[in-house]
Design a protein around this motif. Structure first.
Motif, short mmCIF file in Angstrom:
data_model
loop_
_atom_site.label_atom_id
_atom_site.label_comp_id
_atom_site.label_asym_id
_atom_site.label_seq_id
_atom_site.Cartn_x
_atom_site.Cartn_y
_atom_site.Cartn_z
N GLY B 90 49.85 36.74 41.34
CA GLY B 90 50.03 38.04 41.20
C GLY B 90 51.45 38.67 40.85
O GLY B 90 52.37 37.80 40.65
N MET B 283 42.60 41.62 43.81
CA MET B 283 42.82 40.34 43.82
C MET B 283 42.59 39.55 45.21
O MET B 283 42.55 39.86 46.03
CB MET B 283 44.22 39.91 43.53
CG MET B 283 44.58 40.45 41.96
SD MET B 283 46.54 39.77 41.71
CE MET B 283 46.22 38.11 41.30
N GLN B 318 39.22 36.76 38.61
CA GLN B 318 40.54 37.28 39.10
C GLN B 318 41.09 37.74 37.80
O GLN B 318 41.60 38.99 37.96
CB GLN B 318 41.59 35.99 39.38
CG GLN B 318 42.74 36.42 39.97
CD GLN B 318 43.04 36.63 41.39
OE1 GLN B 318 42.08 37.44 41.76
NE2 GLN B 318 43.73 36.07 42.23
N MET B 322 42.43 42.12 37.47
CA MET B 322 43.77 41.97 37.00
C MET B 322 43.78 43.17 35.88
O MET B 322 44.62 43.81 35.60
CB MET B 322 44.49 40.81 36.72
CG MET B 322 44.90 39.84 37.95
SD MET B 322 45.57 38.13 37.81
CE MET B 322 47.34 38.67 37.40
#
Lengths: 342, 342
Positions: B90, B283, B318, B322
């Motif tokens: 991240g 996340m 994920q 994002m």
């Protein structure tokens, strides 16, 4: 109905069923009856709109006869096309849906316009001696709110399932030949005689067991999934397992099929059919696309840990869908689920 | 701050961080500074409400000092508790988040109240010689809108990560002993010295790599997942892989851990933390919980096809998260994604 014109029942008014109904009604010199479960009233009033690379753009098309269910049909049919989803784990397995009309039409052929493998088995068991054919098609087509949007020309392989209960093979083959001729429209579609139905179904599973399942699990389109590396990291390893199971089953899927299937939706923000089913809260064809190959893997002793993982994850997805649709009701106090169907 | 009272910085105001902040501030004779990234203004005005099996029910609690970010702190700290999610993929890896305060506090100990394995590695590399501790806790606790709902008493194991860059082991051990004493509240919580940090982390992965990941993928609670057979069909085979990787890594996870972890959420319509993260579009700790064990599996040559499948599916999840959060922006025309962070 007049004796000399073949009668065709098309069960299921999805994109595939409608392209078949239109092709046979308008080009095949058949009497077509279409079973429309949803939207029956609207279809009777307004018909369908086609935006078709094959047939052109027009509105208000209707098949000759429209019925709300298979139970509403009364005639004997020559051909029964099954173009509904194949959901043995749902409330309406295919044999239940078509039982009445098949028993009423002993000389008919049933043609399964459906995905998956081993889908003929329950029908052969229930209707021994009945001719059952396979239709494997590649068609980029949707039916949303009675608008049939067809982006590729129809290309279909039709053949006879292996069926030991058939004694009169000549008659079965002549039914097959007759159907292929009825369905073929010179210069407009591709209809080929499928000499190896099971191999064709293994080939199509290369796509359906990998790209269809993984995008359905994550609900992500093919372009974004490709960016995430899913072809290399998920699809190819799953496809390896499919090749191995097919081989144990006696079928060698040609090696070039892997790249061909993986590149089928390149550059499109395409959501495969199983992904769309999950999007819309509809049941997925889990058992015929993943469950049946996996049962073969177990039978033949072929390791398939990835397909097994995908299968059990998708079983959870299927459970969620069925509970949301009221097909399963949860006794929350006791933590026990009840099916609302047998 | 007075020299004689230890100063503790708690980075992250989730449930775990708040239980730690409260324990140390009210019972540990420390000066606690809490970094609150979200809700800073509201926390300064109203504080937190606790509904706690351990501390009772009350409102308006605040730590001694509240800061909006680690950059807003100015002091040297004795202990830096990291209780944010560990997201190396991240925008804010842990080493970036705490760099300034660690460099300013050369004699501090960093304590990672986080899940996963190999999480100390990037910190040892970036801060060689710095004392880094592990906190592995089992606590059924949430913080939703500044209401801390704690259903189990805090039970935590604290120990030193294996760290070759530490020359003065005696000092590291005395820091550890000091922290354990500060954190322990007689009769209220369980704080034990963790002599084998890595084994503790492998043990916790039994739960996190199986139940957490699969429920997150399908977004289904543990009771319903159990009805679908996920313990037998998914969790146990994944756990087998975790045991094998741990063994190759030199750690024997006790066999009873499997059933213990699988039965942890029995009878609860419980949504594990990773599942909740996906529910809320946050996340997930994919790399530390699944990616790191998988990298070890590759290094040691241990087959882990199920964990690998789960990993790559969750990578797609994920990616979706994002993109939705604006951390990745898709150039739709070119089909190319751009990260909005380095």
């Amino acid at each position: 109905m007049p004796q000399n014109i073949p009668s065709v029942l098309v069960v299921g008014a999805g994109a595939l069923g409608l392209v078949a109904a239109y092709s046979l009604q308008e080009h095949g010199q058949c009497d077509v009856t279409l079973v429309v479960k949803f939207d029956y009233e609207k279809v009777c009033q307004e018909g369908y709109t086609f935006k078709s690379v094959q047939f052109g753009n027009f509105s208000g098309w209707k098949p000759k006869y429209i019925r709300k269910s298979v139970e509403d049909t009364k005639h004997e049919y020559d051909f029964i096309i099954v173009a509904v989803k194949n959901l043995p784990d749902g409330p309406e397995p295919v044999n239940d849906i078509i039982r009445h009309v098949v028993e009423r039409s002993p000389n008919s052929a049933v043609i399964l316009f459906q995905n998956g493998i081993d889908i003929e088995k329950p029908l052969i068991e229930e209707f021994p001696g009945h001719v059952i054919m396979s239709g494997v098609s590649l068609i980029n087509c949707t039916n949303i709110d009675r608008v049939v949007d067809q982006k590729n020309k129809d290309s279909i392989q039709i053949g006879l399932f292996e069926n030991e209960t058939i004694k009169d093979i000549a008659t079965a083959e002549s039914k097959l030949k007759q159907f292929v001729e009825l369905y073929h429209i010179e210069g407009m579609n591709t209809v080929s005689l499928d000499e190896n139905v099971r191999l064709s179904r293994w080939k199509k599973l290369v796509y359906n067991a990998s790209i269809n399942t993984t995008t359905a699990l994550v609900q992500l389109d093919v372009t974004r999934s490709t960016i995430c590396g899913f072809k290399q990291n998920l699809c190819r390893p799953i496809i390896d397992e499919i090749y191995a199971i097919a081989k144990a089953d006696g079928y060698n899927i040609p090696s070039e099929m892997e790249d061909e299937m993986l590149n089928l939706s390149n550059g499109l923000y395409y959501r495969p059919s199983m992904c769309v089913d999950v999007d819309f809260g509809r049941m997925i064809e889990l058992e015929t696309i993943v469950g049946n190959p996996l049962r073969m893997a177990k039978k033949y002793g072929v390791p398939a840990p990835r397909l097994d993982t995908i299968y059990h994850l998708l079983q959870m997805v299927q459970y969620k869908t069925m509970e949301k649709a009221g097909l399963i009701i949860m006794d929350v106090e006791k933590g026990v689920p009840h099916k609302t169907f047998n």
